[in-house]
Design a protein around this motif. Structure first.
Motif, PDB file in Angstrom:
ATOM      1  N   ARG A 162      62.695  16.022  48.636  1.00 25.01           N
ATOM      2  CA  ARG A 162      61.560  17.347  48.353  1.00 25.01           C
ATOM      3  C   ARG A 162      60.424  17.024  48.987  1.00 25.01           C
ATOM      4  NH1 ARG A 162      62.535  19.972  43.478  1.00 25.01           N
ATOM      5  NH2 ARG A 162      60.438  19.762  42.854  1.00 25.01           N
ATOM      6  N   GLY A 163      59.971  18.087  49.905  1.00 21.81           N
ATOM      7  CA  GLY A 163      59.014  18.000  50.486  1.00 21.81           C
ATOM      8  C   GLY A 163      58.750  19.222  51.444  1.00 21.81           C
ATOM      9  N   PRO A 164      57.719  19.090  52.310  1.00 15.83           N
ATOM     10  CA  PRO A 164      57.594  19.954  53.400  1.00 15.83           C
ATOM     11  C   PRO A 164      58.515  19.926  54.528  1.00 15.83           C
ATOM     12  CG  PRO A 164      55.710  18.614  53.650  1.00 15.83           C
ATOM     13  CD  PRO A 164      56.663  18.127  52.207  1.00 15.83           C
ATOM     14  N   ASN A 165      59.059  21.081  55.028  1.00 17.79           N
ATOM     15  CA  ASN A 165      59.887  20.890  56.146  1.00 17.79           C
ATOM     16  C   ASN A 165      59.089  20.365  57.538  1.00 17.79           C
ATOM     17  OD1 ASN A 165      62.578  21.615  55.222  1.00 17.79           O
ATOM     18  ND2 ASN A 165      61.636  23.805  55.030  1.00 17.79           N
ATOM     19  N   ILE A 166      59.942  19.963  58.488  1.00 18.84           N
ATOM     20  CA  ILE A 166      58.917  19.449  59.584  1.00 18.84           C
ATOM     21  C   ILE A 166      59.707  20.096  60.713  1.00 18.84           C
ATOM     22  CG2 ILE A 166      58.794  17.037  61.033  1.00 18.84           C
ATOM     23  CD1 ILE A 166      58.085  16.768  58.155  1.00 18.84           C
ATOM     24  N   TRP A 167      59.164  21.030  61.337  1.00 23.12           N
ATOM     25  CA  TRP A 167      59.646  21.953  62.208  1.00 23.12           C
ATOM     26  C   TRP A 167      59.022  21.671  63.693  1.00 23.12           C
ATOM     27  CZ3 TRP A 167      62.945  25.198  60.294  1.00 23.12           C
ATOM     28  CH2 TRP A 167      62.760  25.576  59.077  1.00 23.12           C
ATOM     29  N   PRO A 168      60.137  22.006  64.472  1.00 27.43           N
ATOM     30  CA  PRO A 168      59.705  21.669  65.867  1.00 27.43           C
ATOM     31  C   PRO A 168      58.329  22.373  66.706  1.00 27.43           C
ATOM     32  CG  PRO A 168      61.814  22.773  65.828  1.00 27.43           C
ATOM     33  CD  PRO A 168      61.424  22.538  64.306  1.00 27.43           C
ATOM     34  N   PRO A 169      57.327  22.044  66.949  1.00 31.98           N
ATOM     35  CA  PRO A 169      56.453  22.880  67.086  1.00 31.98           C
ATOM     36  C   PRO A 169      56.485  23.815  68.457  1.00 31.98           C
ATOM     37  CG  PRO A 169      55.750  20.572  67.784  1.00 31.98           C
ATOM     38  CD  PRO A 169      57.052  20.635  67.127  1.00 31.98           C
ATOM     39  N   GLU A 170      57.424  23.216  69.232  1.00 34.09           N
ATOM     40  CA  GLU A 170      57.631  23.798  70.658  1.00 34.09           C
ATOM     41  C   GLU A 170      58.422  25.117  70.544  1.00 34.09           C
ATOM     42  OE1 GLU A 170      60.143  20.264  71.453  1.00 34.09           O
ATOM     43  OE2 GLU A 170      58.832  20.961  70.210  1.00 34.09           O
ATOM     44  N   LEU A 171      59.091  25.258  69.328  1.00 34.18           N
ATOM     45  CA  LEU A 171      59.997  26.538  69.263  1.00 34.18           C
ATOM     46  C   LEU A 171      58.995  27.738  68.434  1.00 34.18           C
ATOM     47  CD1 LEU A 171      63.448  25.012  68.375  1.00 34.18           C
ATOM     48  CD2 LEU A 171      62.579  25.802  70.622  1.00 34.18           C
ATOM     49  N   ALA A 172      59.377  28.945  68.864  1.00 34.83           N
ATOM     50  CA  ALA A 172      58.760  29.984  68.284  1.00 34.83           C
ATOM     51  C   ALA A 172      59.103  30.128  66.981  1.00 34.83           C
ATOM     52  CB  ALA A 172      58.741  31.230  68.956  1.00 34.83           C
ATOM     53  N   GLU A 173      58.303  30.598  65.952  1.00 39.39           N
ATOM     54  CA  GLU A 173      58.491  30.735  64.536  1.00 39.39           C
ATOM     55  C   GLU A 173      59.853  31.461  64.545  1.00 39.39           C
ATOM     56  OE1 GLU A 173      56.673  30.511  61.661  1.00 39.39           O
ATOM     57  OE2 GLU A 173      57.433  32.076  60.388  1.00 39.39           O
ATOM     58  N   THR A 174      59.616  32.846  65.269  1.00 37.24           N
ATOM     59  CA  THR A 174      60.886  33.953  65.106  1.00 37.24           C
ATOM     60  C   THR A 174      62.166  33.351  65.676  1.00 37.24           C
ATOM     61  OG1 THR A 174      59.920  34.888  67.195  1.00 37.24           O
ATOM     62  CG2 THR A 174      59.448  35.980  65.020  1.00 37.24           C
ATOM     63  N   GLU A 175      62.121  32.466  66.344  1.00 36.02           N
ATOM     64  CA  GLU A 175      63.348  32.078  67.271  1.00 36.02           C
ATOM     65  C   GLU A 175      64.080  31.023  66.476  1.00 36.02           C
ATOM     66  OE1 GLU A 175      64.602  32.556  70.705  1.00 36.02           O
ATOM     67  OE2 GLU A 175      63.299  34.434  69.966  1.00 36.02           O
ATOM     68  N   PHE A 176      63.388  30.272  65.821  1.00 33.12           N
ATOM     69  CA  PHE A 176      63.912  29.228  64.921  1.00 33.12           C
ATOM     70  C   PHE A 176      63.698  29.063  63.372  1.00 33.12           C
ATOM     71  CE2 PHE A 176      64.290  24.477  63.950  1.00 33.12           C
ATOM     72  CZ  PHE A 176      65.686  24.367  64.355  1.00 33.12           C
ATOM     73  N   ARG A 177      62.572  28.859  63.198  1.00 30.61           N
ATOM     74  CA  ARG A 177      62.145  28.628  61.669  1.00 30.61           C
ATOM     75  C   ARG A 177      62.522  29.639  60.771  1.00 30.61           C
ATOM     76  NH1 ARG A 177      56.367  26.308  60.154  1.00 30.61           N
ATOM     77  NH2 ARG A 177      56.334  26.654  57.771  1.00 30.61           N
TER      78      ARG A 177
END
Ligand code: AKG
Ligand code: FE2
Length: 231
Positions: free
Chosen positions: A98-113
């Protein structure tokens, strides 16, 4: 009804998620470009996402998973890598993964997250539907405890085998006892109005690698009458 998230035909999809969940007549196909995700621009950017966090979100590297086979113990680590996502939560949560997700910074929000989280929400709803098939409610009545035989209980000591038991007990109708392993004794849990007792079952203990315990419990109805509970 959810809208399919399919990408427009003109957009190349290098490695689409190979999963489609039937929902009535519609299929929900997330447009997540896994090829893009698994080919980071630099190894360092991948390293930043690595699951060094106690809440186990983010990237898990090639060969980090090594399943055990009881019959063949010389097998080598899995040749797969992964990305783990869950409900977006603030730091400092108690509990398993339980905690925050760790997202790849180089991928666009709309493309991945966004598509990943939309698919996650879709699967949560599907999971609830499956739980509807598995879940049941039981209404219990316990006889008054006036047995000479010490082996007889309202409910003999046991762990629940499933996932989650949510117990509502009649106020005043005590009798639920919990085994406290640290002090090796039974603890009586009073039945309090508007309060649930939540028991985690064997499946949850296995699931969380023992972090959450499937605790031993029993019922002795010493209330001088019948005892009712619903779970
Ligand atoms: O009736 C209660 O309070 C406990 C019931 C129980 O342990 C069970 O149904 O598994
Ligand atoms: Fe139980």
């Amino acid at each position: 009804m959810d809208k399919p998230l399919a990408k427009p035909a003109s957009t190349p999809v290098k490695a689409p998620v190979n999963a489609a969940v039937g929902k009535d007549d519609e299929k929900y196909i997330p447009a997540i470009d896994l090829g893009e995700y698994f080919s980071p621009s630099t190894p360092e950017s991948r390293e930043k996402l690595a699951q060094k966090f106690s809440w186990r979100r983010g990237y898990e590297g090639l060969g980090e998973q090594h399943a055990n086979d009881l019959h063949q113990t010389d097998l080598l680590p899995d040749q797969k890598e992964g990305f783990f996502v869950g409900k977006e939560l603030p730091l400092g949560q108690v509990g398993f993964a339980r905690g925050p997700n760790i997202w790849p910074p180089e991928l666009a929000e709309t493309e991945f997250r966004r598509p990943v989280m939309e698919y996650y929400d879709h699967l949560m709803r599907l999971g609830l539907k499956i739980m509807e098939v598995l879940a049941y409610l039981k209404l219990l009545r316990y006889s008054e405890h006036k047995f000479a035989d010490a082996r007889i209980f309202g409910s003999v000591q046991h762990t629940d085998y499933g996932g989650l038991t949510i117990l509502l007990q009649q106020p005043g109708a005590d009798g639920f006892e919990l085994w406290h392993a640290a002090t090796q004794q039974w603890i009586e849990l009073p039945a309090i109005e508007d309060k649930f007792v939540i028991n985690l079952g064997d499946m949850v203990q296995r699931w969380t690698g023992g972090l959450y315990k499937s605790n031993l419990h029993r019922v002795i109805n010493k209330n001088g009458g019948e005892r009712y509970s619903v779970g």
